[in-house]
Design a protein around this motif. Structure first.
Motif, short mmCIF file in Angstrom:
data_model
loop_
_atom_site.label_atom_id
_atom_site.label_comp_id
_atom_site.label_asym_id
_atom_site.label_seq_id
_atom_site.Cartn_x
_atom_site.Cartn_y
_atom_site.Cartn_z
N LEU A 1 -4.04 -7.63 7.27
CA LEU A 1 -3.90 -8.37 6.01
C LEU A 1 -3.64 -7.40 4.86
O LEU A 1 -2.74 -7.62 4.03
CB LEU A 1 -5.15 -9.19 5.74
CG LEU A 1 -5.20 -9.93 4.40
CD1 LEU A 1 -4.17 -11.05 4.36
CD2 LEU A 1 -6.61 -10.47 4.14
N GLY A 2 -4.43 -6.33 4.79
CA GLY A 2 -4.23 -5.35 3.73
C GLY A 2 -2.88 -4.68 3.81
O GLY A 2 -2.21 -4.47 2.79
N ASP A 3 -2.45 -4.35 5.03
CA ASP A 3 -1.14 -3.71 5.19
C ASP A 3 -0.02 -4.65 4.78
O ASP A 3 1.00 -4.21 4.22
CB ASP A 3 -0.94 -3.28 6.65
CG ASP A 3 -1.77 -2.06 7.02
OD1 ASP A 3 -2.26 -1.37 6.10
OD2 ASP A 3 -1.94 -1.80 8.23
N TYR A 4 -0.17 -5.94 5.06
CA TYR A 4 0.86 -6.92 4.67
C TYR A 4 1.05 -6.90 3.16
O TYR A 4 2.18 -6.79 2.67
CB TYR A 4 0.46 -8.30 5.16
CG TYR A 4 1.41 -9.40 4.73
CD1 TYR A 4 2.57 -9.65 5.43
CD2 TYR A 4 1.13 -10.17 3.60
CE1 TYR A 4 3.44 -10.65 5.04
CE2 TYR A 4 2.00 -11.18 3.20
CZ TYR A 4 3.16 -11.41 3.92
OH TYR A 4 4.02 -12.39 3.52
N TYR A 5 -0.05 -7.00 2.43
CA TYR A 5 0.07 -7.01 0.97
C TYR A 5 0.43 -5.62 0.44
O TYR A 5 1.12 -5.51 -0.59
CB TYR A 5 -1.22 -7.53 0.34
CG TYR A 5 -1.23 -9.04 0.29
CD1 TYR A 5 -0.63 -9.72 -0.76
CD2 TYR A 5 -1.81 -9.79 1.31
CE1 TYR A 5 -0.61 -11.11 -0.80
CE2 TYR A 5 -1.80 -11.18 1.28
CZ TYR A 5 -1.20 -11.83 0.22
OH TYR A 5 -1.16 -13.21 0.19
#
Length: 342
Positions: free
Chosen positions: A171-175
């Motif tokens: 999730l963090g990498d996506y954003y």
């Protein structure tokens, strides 16, 4: 074999272990091309050691933990670099037997809206608060989900699965990659392929999700976990100097005062956040739509408008008391408001 790079982890005191993996490409870690725990410069494929801040055993440590493994876990405790500046791990490995894989990042339609919006408001100078509030469904549910054939039409089928996501780092990498697209000129995807955007927006504010208690069955606990992951991911990929200020909560105006206060009490308690992102409790947002009319040009119909405003301000005052107790430096912003009149 396929090249894999870990993000520059543990910047500014982040202490969580990090898993380095060959990922969906398969294979095992065959060689370590680069490793430096310190303050290396560059990016995947062109890292460079800072001799003044570098653990000389970095390569040996990564090799002993990772070579021959499909994945390995590394921790700051595994390294030793005496530096006056923040330290982090920059690492690049090569995996054997990697299959040819690619991702499906496509910003064509998104850029049309984002660039029009940014140009219209002179975004680099006016400090707007962007919010991409819809993470991909696959982060919440591994099933196969359809999307509308016509991207110009509204689509409400994205709310599948319950929070929190199964992989907070993803999730963090996506954003983080999303912000890097708009602020860093592009990003490396999950298979180390560079995606060029040419965008270098001056984004100084970011709102994490929108009216979150009505999406994915979020609770204050799950939202706080995902908030922390998104802040950490954005900092990894696009904001290593922590210049972006974050806006949290932004609950809908239809929530009761007791609901808003309960969320604020949990979210604004620094002890409920990862230590590395406790400094990100910059703002909380409010959404206020006094649509409890019906209103008309007849002035006598506007009494409900004032009733709504009185109730809204009571809620703000109650949350202000929570802020004063738990997070005095947090500021508030009314970033959505409006009404309708027949």
């Amino acid at each position: 074999g396929g090249v894999r790079c870990g993000p520059m982890m543990w910047a500014l005191g982040q202490s969580q272990p990090f898993e380095l993996t060959c990922g969906p490409t398969g294979g095992v870690i065959k060689t370590v091309d680069f490793a430096s725990f310190g303050s290396a410069s560059g990016r995947c494929g062109s890292y460079a050691v800072n001799s003044g801040c570098h653990d000389p055993q970095s390569m040996t440590t990564v090799e002993s933990n990772c070579v021959g493994q499909p994945a390995c876990v590394l921790s700051p405790a595994d390294f030793n670099a005496r530096c006056s500046e923040p330290t982090y791990l920059a690492v690049q490995v090569r995996c054997s037997n990697a299959s040819a894989m690619h991702t499906y990042w496509n910003f064509t339609l998104l850029d049309e809206m984002m660039l029009d919006f940014w140009d219209a408001i002179d975004g680099d100078e006016t400090e707007p608060i962007p919010n991409f509030s819809t993470p991909p469904t696959w982060l919440y549910d591994s099933g196969s989900w359809q999307y509308a054939d016509d991207p110009a039409q509204p689509w409400y089928g994205y709310e599948q699965g319950s929070a929190p996501v199964s992989n907070l780092t993803a999730l963090g990498d996506y954003y983080g990659r999303l912000l890097a697209w708009y602020t860093q000129g592009g990003f490396f995807d999950e298979y180390n392929q560079w995606h060029e955007s040419g965008h270098y927006f001056n984004i100084t504010r970011w709102e994490v999700f929108n009216e979150v208690d009505y999406e994915h069955a979020h609770t204050p606990q799950s939202y706080t976990l995902e908030y922390d992951a998104i802040v950490a991911g954005i900092r990894r990929w696009a904001d290593p100097e922590h210049k972006i200020k974050f806006v949290g909560l932004s609950l809908p105006n239809i929530d009761s005062q007791s609901t808003v206060v309960a969320w604020a009490k949990y979210f604004l308690d620094p002890n409920n956040h990862a230590e590395s992102v406790r400094d990100s409790l910059d703002w909380i947002g409010y959404h206020a739509y006094p649509t409890n009319g019906p209103y008309s040009p007849d002035p006598t119909t506007l009494a409900g408008l004032f009733d709504y405003v009185d109730s809204f301000l009571d809620t703000v005052a109650a949350v202000d008391a929570v802020i004063a107790q738990l997070s005095p430096s947090t500021r508030t912003v009314l970033d959505e408001t409006g009404t309708d009149m027949d």
